[in-house]
Design a protein around this motif. Structure first.
Motif, mmCIF file in Angstrom:
data_model
loop_
_atom_site.group_PDB
_atom_site.id
_atom_site.type_symbol
_atom_site.label_atom_id
_atom_site.label_comp_id
_atom_site.label_asym_id
_atom_site.label_seq_id
_atom_site.Cartn_x
_atom_site.Cartn_y
_atom_site.Cartn_z
ATOM 1 N N UNK A 208 18.383 -3.258 5.259
ATOM 2 C CA UNK A 208 19.327 -3.175 4.264
ATOM 3 C C UNK A 208 20.266 -4.346 3.816
ATOM 4 N N UNK A 209 20.891 -4.064 2.569
ATOM 5 C CA UNK A 209 21.638 -5.166 2.006
ATOM 6 C C UNK A 209 23.058 -4.630 2.099
ATOM 7 N N UNK A 210 23.934 -5.490 2.864
ATOM 8 C CA UNK A 210 25.580 -5.054 3.098
ATOM 9 C C UNK A 210 26.327 -5.682 1.904
ATOM 10 N N UNK A 211 26.591 -4.767 0.930
ATOM 11 C CA UNK A 211 27.337 -5.052 -0.114
ATOM 12 C C UNK A 211 28.998 -4.862 -0.023
ATOM 13 N N UNK A 212 29.713 -6.018 -0.183
ATOM 14 C CA UNK A 212 30.969 -5.754 -0.117
ATOM 15 C C UNK A 212 31.688 -6.290 -1.571
ATOM 16 N N UNK A 213 32.361 -5.382 -2.190
ATOM 17 C CA UNK A 213 33.052 -5.688 -3.370
ATOM 18 C C UNK A 213 34.704 -5.984 -3.204
ATOM 19 N N UNK B 116 31.826 0.966 -4.415
ATOM 20 C CA UNK B 116 30.471 0.852 -4.158
ATOM 21 C C UNK B 116 30.048 -0.052 -2.801
ATOM 22 N N UNK B 117 31.139 -0.523 -2.160
ATOM 23 C CA UNK B 117 30.843 -1.268 -0.980
ATOM 24 C C UNK B 117 30.054 -0.299 -0.113
ATOM 25 N N UNK B 118 28.738 -0.816 0.607
ATOM 26 C CA UNK B 118 28.187 -0.019 1.416
ATOM 27 C C UNK B 118 26.995 -0.754 2.044
ATOM 28 N N UNK B 119 26.286 -0.278 2.654
ATOM 29 C CA UNK B 119 24.894 -0.965 3.193
ATOM 30 C C UNK B 119 23.745 -0.122 2.471
ATOM 31 N N UNK B 120 23.111 -0.741 1.509
ATOM 32 C CA UNK B 120 21.996 -0.137 0.784
ATOM 33 C C UNK B 120 20.691 -0.436 1.319
ATOM 34 N N UNK B 121 20.149 0.810 1.706
ATOM 35 C CA UNK B 121 18.798 0.700 2.429
ATOM 36 C C UNK B 121 17.667 1.163 1.761
ATOM 37 N N UNK B 122 16.592 0.429 1.785
ATOM 38 C CA UNK B 122 15.325 0.832 1.059
ATOM 39 C C UNK B 122 14.355 1.231 2.078
ATOM 40 N N UNK B 123 13.508 2.167 1.891
ATOM 41 C CA UNK B 123 12.373 2.645 2.405
ATOM 42 C C UNK B 123 11.101 2.942 1.743
ATOM 43 N N UNK B 124 10.077 3.083 2.394
ATOM 44 C CA UNK B 124 8.832 3.157 1.740
ATOM 45 C C UNK B 124 7.932 4.139 2.713
ATOM 46 N N UNK C 173 0.896 -1.172 0.019
ATOM 47 C CA UNK C 173 -0.010 0.055 -0.006
ATOM 48 C C UNK C 173 0.678 1.449 -0.041
ATOM 49 N N UNK C 174 2.024 1.165 0.203
ATOM 50 C CA UNK C 174 2.809 2.357 0.146
ATOM 51 C C UNK C 174 3.344 2.574 -1.442
ATOM 52 N N UNK C 175 2.926 3.952 -1.592
ATOM 53 C CA UNK C 175 3.285 4.369 -3.003
ATOM 54 C C UNK C 175 4.528 4.584 -3.416
ATOM 55 N N UNK C 176 5.221 5.149 -2.292
ATOM 56 C CA UNK C 176 6.465 6.000 -2.471
ATOM 57 C C UNK C 176 7.805 4.842 -2.181
ATOM 58 N N UNK C 177 8.720 4.852 -2.689
ATOM 59 C CA UNK C 177 9.698 3.999 -2.375
ATOM 60 C C UNK C 177 10.988 4.761 -2.779
ATOM 61 N N UNK C 178 12.128 4.407 -1.483
ATOM 62 C CA UNK C 178 13.337 5.157 -1.552
ATOM 63 C C UNK C 178 14.603 4.427 -1.577
ATOM 64 N N UNK C 179 15.671 4.503 -2.328
ATOM 65 C CA UNK C 179 16.735 3.919 -1.966
ATOM 66 C C UNK C 179 17.867 4.737 -1.544
ATOM 67 N N UNK C 180 18.581 4.456 -0.383
ATOM 68 C CA UNK C 180 19.628 5.184 0.094
ATOM 69 C C UNK C 180 21.035 4.226 0.240
ATOM 70 N N UNK C 181 22.086 4.706 0.542
ATOM 71 C CA UNK C 181 23.128 3.921 0.788
ATOM 72 C C UNK C 181 23.943 4.531 2.131
ATOM 73 N N UNK C 182 24.517 3.566 2.564
ATOM 74 C CA UNK C 182 25.306 4.075 3.801
ATOM 75 C C UNK C 182 26.602 3.447 3.887
ATOM 76 N N UNK C 183 27.688 4.152 3.699
ATOM 77 C CA UNK C 183 29.036 3.763 3.956
ATOM 78 C C UNK C 183 29.334 3.598 5.280
ATOM 79 N N UNK C 184 30.529 2.620 5.498
ATOM 80 C CA UNK C 184 30.811 2.427 6.900
ATOM 81 C C UNK C 184 31.390 3.594 7.616
ATOM 82 N N UNK C 185 30.200 3.843 8.928
ATOM 83 C CA UNK C 185 30.533 4.782 9.607
ATOM 84 C C UNK C 185 29.779 6.198 9.255
ATOM 85 N N UNK C 186 29.278 6.237 8.153
ATOM 86 C CA UNK C 186 28.874 7.502 7.675
ATOM 87 C C UNK C 186 27.243 7.601 7.693
#
Lengths: 115, 111
Positions: A109-114, A86-94, A28-41
């Protein structure tokens, strides 16, 4: 009810590979957002969707990043030719709607390690 | 979007009241003030939102003076589980769907 879910929770990939990150928003949430968070940031805004439309892609870090949303629900963030930065935690919100007076509900979140 | 400034870190003890102040000198007339909390390895969680004066919910209170150039998040009787990063955000209700997170305030609650 179910919250925002993301998959995978962790992803390790080699430099140069493509990755897909998935987000299932609250029903039911119409809006969706993507963010990323680098270590300690703090969090860096990437892109938002109103329905299936992403009118402003200027927050994406490079043209290797793309995102889509289908059926007004699931969204996928794709990173092509991954780089170590690109290594970071990728967060989604709605949220219920696309206004900041509505709270945004974040996934784990998804923790991505390259490597 | 108005820029926000808040302390980098704060220490407290269990049972104490904690007040975290955020400065937002360039807040616009239609901007709301929102606070989020983030635990390690989790996404941020909405705590409270206000426009002016005082807002209270089951978790916290938000004090906003008349000029709205600052706001104070008040956490009553903190516990160890309140150790987290607290973010102050300011944005317009009609257009600032982008949440701009600053560095936040890292609160450490000690026994």
């Amino acid at each position: 009810g179910a919250g925002v879910s993301q998959s995978p929770s962790n992803k390790v990939t080699e430099k140069g590979k493509d990755v897909e990150l998935r987000c299932d928003p609250i029903s039911g949430h119409t809006a969706l957002y993507w963010y990323r968070q680098s270590l300690g940031q703090g969090l860096e805004f990437l892109i938002y969707f109103q329905g299936n439309s992403a009118p402003d892609k200027s927050g994406l870090p490079s043209d290797r990043f793309s995102a889509e949303r289908t059926g007004g629900s699931v969204s996928t963030l794709t990173i092509q030719r991954t780089q170590q930065e690109d290594s970071a935690v990728y967060l989604c919100a709605s949220s219920l709607a696309l206004v900041s007076s509505y709270e945004q509900y974040f996934g784990p979140g998804t923790r991505l390690t390259v490597t | 979007l108005a820029k926000t400034t808040q302390p980098i870190s704060m220490d407290s003890y269990e049972g104490q009241e904690v007040n975290i102040t955020c400065s937002h000198n360039n807040i616009a007339t239609n901007d709301y003030i929102t606070w989020y909390q983030q635990f390690p390895s989790q996404g941020p969680r909405f705590i409270i939102q206000g426009y002016k004066t005082k807002v209270t919910n089951e978790v916290a209170s938000l004090f906003i003076p008349a000029d709205r150039k600052s706001s104070t998040l008040s956490l009553p009787r903190v516990s160890l589980s309140d150790t987290a990063v607290y973010y102050c955000l300011v944005g317009a209700a009609d257009s600032s769907y982008k949440l701009i997170f600053g560095s936040g305030t890292r609160l450490l609650v000690r026994p």
